[in-house]
Design an enzyme around this catalytic site. Structure first.
Site, mmCIF file in Angstrom:
data_model
loop_
_atom_site.group_PDB
_atom_site.id
_atom_site.type_symbol
_atom_site.label_atom_id
_atom_site.label_comp_id
_atom_site.label_asym_id
_atom_site.label_seq_id
_atom_site.Cartn_x
_atom_site.Cartn_y
_atom_site.Cartn_z
ATOM 1 C CG ASN A 10 -1.743 1.252 1.351
ATOM 2 O OD1 ASN A 10 -1.898 1.997 0.380
ATOM 3 N ND2 ASN A 10 -2.300 1.498 2.537
ATOM 4 C CD1 TRP A 11 3.764 1.062 -2.720
ATOM 5 C CD2 TRP A 11 3.774 2.139 -4.683
ATOM 6 N NE1 TRP A 11 4.571 0.364 -3.574
ATOM 7 C CE2 TRP A 11 4.606 0.997 -4.794
ATOM 8 C CE3 TRP A 11 3.633 2.972 -5.795
ATOM 9 C CZ2 TRP A 11 5.281 0.665 -5.965
ATOM 10 C CZ3 TRP A 11 4.307 2.638 -6.966
ATOM 11 C CH2 TRP A 11 5.122 1.496 -7.041
ATOM 12 C CE LYS A 12 0.139 3.639 4.691
ATOM 13 N NZ LYS A 12 -0.070 3.831 6.095
ATOM 14 C CG HIS A 103 -5.981 2.001 5.071
ATOM 15 N ND1 HIS A 103 -5.547 2.980 5.938
ATOM 16 C CD2 HIS A 103 -4.955 1.128 4.925
ATOM 17 C CE1 HIS A 103 -4.305 2.705 6.301
ATOM 18 N NE2 HIS A 103 -3.922 1.587 5.699
ATOM 19 C CD GLU A 105 -3.044 5.708 6.533
ATOM 20 O OE1 GLU A 105 -3.022 5.699 5.293
ATOM 21 O OE2 GLU A 105 -2.111 5.265 7.229
ATOM 22 C CD GLU A 181 -3.725 -2.491 7.606
ATOM 23 O OE1 GLU A 181 -2.585 -2.761 7.222
ATOM 24 O OE2 GLU A 181 -4.303 -1.422 7.332
ATOM 25 N N GLY A 187 2.030 2.557 10.901
ATOM 26 C CA GLY A 187 2.971 3.662 10.728
ATOM 27 C C GLY A 187 3.610 4.147 12.016
ATOM 28 C CB SER A 227 4.865 -1.214 12.457
ATOM 29 O OG SER A 227 4.385 0.100 12.673
#
Ligand code: PEP
Length: 267
Positions: A10-12, A103, A105, A181, A187, A227
Site C-alpha cells: 500500500n503505497w498510500k 483502510h 486512514e 490492522e 505507521g 509496521s
C-alpha cells in the site's frame, strides 16, 4: 484457496513522481521474479496505475501471475457525476484484481463509516474485484487464550465485520480478503505481537463462522498489517499463521520490501 502468502504493497500517497513510482515497481518486480510461491499486489496511487499495469502486460511478462494490482479505495457507484471519485469498474477495466476498502486512514481522515465501507465493498464485489477489507481496533489491546476479545476496544473488530459485510452473500464472501490492522500499529514502528495477531485472526475466523459458516471461516485469507518490516515479516506468517501481509511504509523501500517478501515466503 490460494495458499501462497499474499503480500500487499500500500503505497498510500507516495511517491510524488511517476518516474519514482516506475523505478520502485520495476526494481521490486525484477528482484521477485525468482520467487514463485507468493502473490504480490501493488496498490499505488490511482494516477500511476495505468503505467504500471501496462508495464507488466507487455510481452514477455504477460504470464506473470504472481503480480497483481489494486486500488487503494473506490467509490460505490459505477459512473456518473461524482467529482474526484474512481469506480470499481474503472479499476477492473484497468486490469486491477483487488481494491483496499475501509483502510483506517480513510475511516479517520475521510470519515468513512461502516455503512460507507459496506457500500464500497459490495460495489467492488459487483465489479468482480477482490476487496481487501481493513479492520482493527484503535487502542492497544489484548485477547485471551481462546481468542476472545478482552475489552470493548477489541469488540470493534466484530462490529466492523458485521456491518462491513452486511448483505455480502455466501457466494461472494470467498472473494473478500480481510486485513487485521490494529490502528495503533499502523505507521508507528510499534507492531502487534505475532501472538496477538494470531488471536485476532482467530477471533475474525470465529466471527466469519458466526456470520457464514465454518468452511468460510477456515478458508478466509486473513492478513496482518501494521509496521511490518523484514525483521518481523516471517513471524506473522510462520509464527502467527497469517495468510499474508499488508505493508505500508516499508513497501516504499524496494530492498526492504523485497526482503519482506523473501522472508514471508521462506517462513
Ligand atoms: C497500512 O498502511 O496499511 C500499513 C500497515 O502501514 P505501515 O506498514 O506503514 O504500518
Amino acid at each position: 484457496m490460494n495458499n501462497k502468502p499474499l503480500i500487499i504493497a500500500n503505497w498510500k500517497m507516495s511517491p510524488t513522481t511517476l518516474k519514482e513510482a516506475e523505478h520502485l515497481f520495476s526494481t521490486v518486480e525484477k528482484e521477485i521474479k525468482k520467487i514463485k510461491e507468493v502473490e504480490v499486489v501493488f496498490c499505488p496511487p490511482f494516477v500511476y496505475l495505468l503505467n504500471l499495469v501496462t508495464a507488466v502486460s507487455l510481452p514477455p511478462r504477460r504470464s506473470s501471475q504472481r503480480i497483481a494490482f489494486g486500488g487503494q479505495d473506490c467509490f460505490w457507484e459505477a459512473k456518473g457525476a461524482y467529482t474526484g471519485e474512481v469506480s470499481p469498474s474503472m479499476l477492473k477495466n484497468l486490469d486491477c484484481q483487488y481494491v483496499i476498502i475501509g483502510h483506517s486512514e480513510r475511516r479517520k481522515y475521510f470519515q468513512e463509516t461502516d455503512e460507507v465501507v459496506n457500500k464500497k465493498l459490495r460495489a467492488a464485489l459487483e465489479a468482480r474485484l477482490k476487496p481487501i477489507l481493513c479492520v482493527g481496533e484503535e487502542a492497544r489491546d489484548a485477547f485471551n487464550s481462546e481468542g476472545r476479545p478482552l475489552s470493548e476496544a477489541s469488540l470493534v473488530i466484530g462490529e466492523q465485520l458485521e456491518k462491513d459485510l452486511a448483505d455480502v452473500s455466501l457466494s461472494r464472501i470467498r472473494e473478500v480478503v480481510i486485513a487485521y490492522e490494529p490502528v495503533w500499529a499502523i505507521g508507528t514502528g510499534n507492531p502487534c505481537l505475532p501472538d496477538d495477531a494470531m488471536k485476532a485472526a482467530l477471533f475474525i475466523r470465529k466471527t466469519l463462522a458466526k456470520l457464514y459458516n465454518r468452511l468460510i471461516a477456515e478458508k478466509a485469507r486473513i492478513l496482518y498489517g501494521g509496521s511490518v518490516t523484514s525483521q518481523n515479516a516471517a513471524s506473522y506468517i510462520k509464527g502467527a499463521g497469517m495468510n499474508g501481509l499488508l505493508v505500508g511504509g516499508a513497501s516504499l523501500n524496494a530492498s526492504e520490501f523485497v526482503k519482506i517478501i523473501e522472508n514471508a515466503v521462506a517462513s
